[in-house]
Design an enzyme around this catalytic site. Structure first.
Site, PDB file in Angstrom:
ATOM      1  N   GLU A 206       0.810  -1.218   0.000  1.00 39.07           N
ATOM      2  CA  GLU A 206       0.000   0.000   0.000  1.00 39.07           C
ATOM      3  C   GLU A 206       0.843   1.267   0.000  1.00 39.07           C
ATOM      4  O   GLU A 206       0.334   2.360   0.239  1.00 39.07           O
ATOM      5  CB  GLU A 206      -0.958  -0.002   1.191  1.00 39.07           C
ATOM      6  N   LYS A 338     -15.972  -1.331   3.782  1.00 41.98           N
ATOM      7  CA  LYS A 338     -15.351  -1.674   2.502  1.00 41.98           C
ATOM      8  C   LYS A 338     -16.463  -2.160   1.578  1.00 41.98           C
ATOM      9  O   LYS A 338     -17.069  -3.206   1.823  1.00 41.98           O
ATOM     10  CB  LYS A 338     -14.313  -2.783   2.679  1.00 41.98           C
TER      11      LYS A 338
END
Length: 433
Positions: A206, A338
């Site tokens: 990430e 999410k």
């Protein structure tokens, strides 16, 4: 003229070089929407399942089966439905799949389709997506407080350290732009410190620095040093946020810290994290115990829920029923949202609403396998959820989402930034009030 006229899926590629799905939806008046499905490395066992081809080609990660399902099942099921009725569209998607975890059509196919319909509806209304979300769901839009990774670990860094994310939040900033400035200083200060110590080894999934630490706590010590090197006082404007992702190294209340070659039971994990809370300016902890350890999560919340934000990710998998169940158990005080974990926009917003009804916080989040899609920047703003977790401060699939928030700030105004409000229940929020 807002009926769905066509739905087309195509194969594109995510930030890890894996195939994923982009869906384009066109309404009868020519309005269009496009969205791309992300993919997670650290996944809860109860979240929506991506449909992959298996076999040897593309390491089994192909998406042709999911694309075929869009053409054969999704498009016929949705064609002619009102693209402005997100709830009806998502209900039709769920009916078309008829499985508990979206494994028939694939959560990847469903989330890309659901988000694409939302984009098409915004285009039809002539509004940016954040404004369409705010108006459609009667919300007050707010620019969120970012949660930004400095060191990546766990499944995002080959298990180099056990803890998955070492992050910062800047609740003391006056604007979203100021958050970016301070994060820039902390991020590169951390890199400088690692380089000076001979521990700089690139970046993780990430975009955070790849960890080269001898213990998990060394990452916390280094993060505090980076905050100080950036000219900030730890715990003043800048605080620490952790994603433990305990399900990745724990089963049945037993936790294996491989980096330190030691094992902890549930009580030991609670005590270790408690010592960290006492020693470092930590304001938020995600998944401190495993998804199969409800007693441990409840005990952690009982002891520390009045001091830090305790987020359920794998523990709640963006599921409204699990939020309500956790609340009755006294576990967690915030939910990670999410969209691909739930599978549809409507289910994600239902989970968000369930969290808010409990008086919890809510954090809209990206995944480790990401793309140039900026939907979550708009969702977090339009829902006024208060917090956004995207990953780190490098790599274009991360920065495109932070930069989109800056564009939204230009239109919505700097005064729309929530500042530290989402952390009101933490020690930081209490000292600021």
């Amino acid at each position: 003229m807002s009926e769905i006229a066509s739905i087309h899926g195509m194969r594109v590629w995510d930030s890890r070089g894996n195939p994923t799905i982009e869906v384009e939806v066109t309404l009868a008046d020519g309005s269009t929407g496009r969205a791309i499905a992300p993919a997670g490395a650290s996944r809860g066992t109860r979240e929506a399942v991506d449909l992959r081809d298996g076999g040897t080609a593309l390491r089994g990660m192909g998406v042709q089966k999911a694309l075929d399902g869009i053409a054969r099942h999704v498009a016929p099921a949705l064609r002619g439905l009102d693209g402005l009725d997100q709830g009806a569209v998502d209900a039709a998607l769920i009916d078309a799949d008829a499985s508990a975890l979206k494994e028939n059509l694939g959560g990847n196919a469903m989330v890309a389709t659901s988000l694409a319909v939302l984009h098409a509806a915004a285009d039809h209304a002539g509004k940016p997506l954040w404004r369409h979300v705010a108006d459609s769901y009667d919300r007050a839009p707010k620019l969120p407080l970012p949660e930004i990774q400095i060191f990546g670990g766990g499944a995002h860094a080959g298990g180099r350290v056990d803890i998955q994310d070492f992050m910062i939040m800047v609740p003391g900033a006056a604007s979203f732009d100021e958050v970016m400035e301070i994060t820039n200083e902390v991020y590169f200060a951390a890199g400088d410190i690692m380089a000076q110590r001979g521990k700089l080894a690139g970046v993780a999934d990430e975009g955070g620095w790849w960890p080269q630490f001898d213990s998990n706590e060394e990452a916390l010590e280094t993060l505090v040093a980076a905050i100080e090197k950036a000219g900030e006082k730890p715990g003043d404007r800048v605080v620490i946020s952790l994603d433990i992702a305990a399900s990745e190294f724990g089963t049945d209340g037993k936790y294996r810290l491989s980096l330190e070659d030691r094992d902890l039971d549930s009580a030991g994990m609670v005590d270790m994290l408690g010592r960290w809370i006492d020693s470092y300016p930590i304001a938020s902890i995600e998944d401190p115990l495993g998804e199969d350890d409800p007693k441990g999560m409840a005990e952690f919340t009982r002891r520390f829920g009045g001091r830090v934000q305790i987020i359920g990710d794998d523990y709640l998998v963006t599921n409204a029923d699990l939020v309500r169940e956790a609340a009755t158990q006294g576990a967690c005080n915030a939910a990670l949202i999410k969209v691909n974990q739930a599978g549809t926009v409507s289910e994600s917003i239902a989970c968000f609403d369930a969290a808010v009804k409990q008086g919890w916080g809510a954090i809209v989040s990206a995944r480790s396998g990401e793309t140039e899609d900026v939907s979550i920047s708009h969702l977090s703003t339009g829902l006024g959820c208060g917090q956004l977790k995207v990953g780190s401060f490098t790599r274009s699939e991360r920065m495109v989402k932070w930069n989109e928030c800056l564009r939204i700030q230009r239109d919505l105004g700097k005064d729309s930034f929530v500042q530290g409000a989402p952390l009101a229940q933490t020690w930081w929020g209490k000292q600021e009030s």
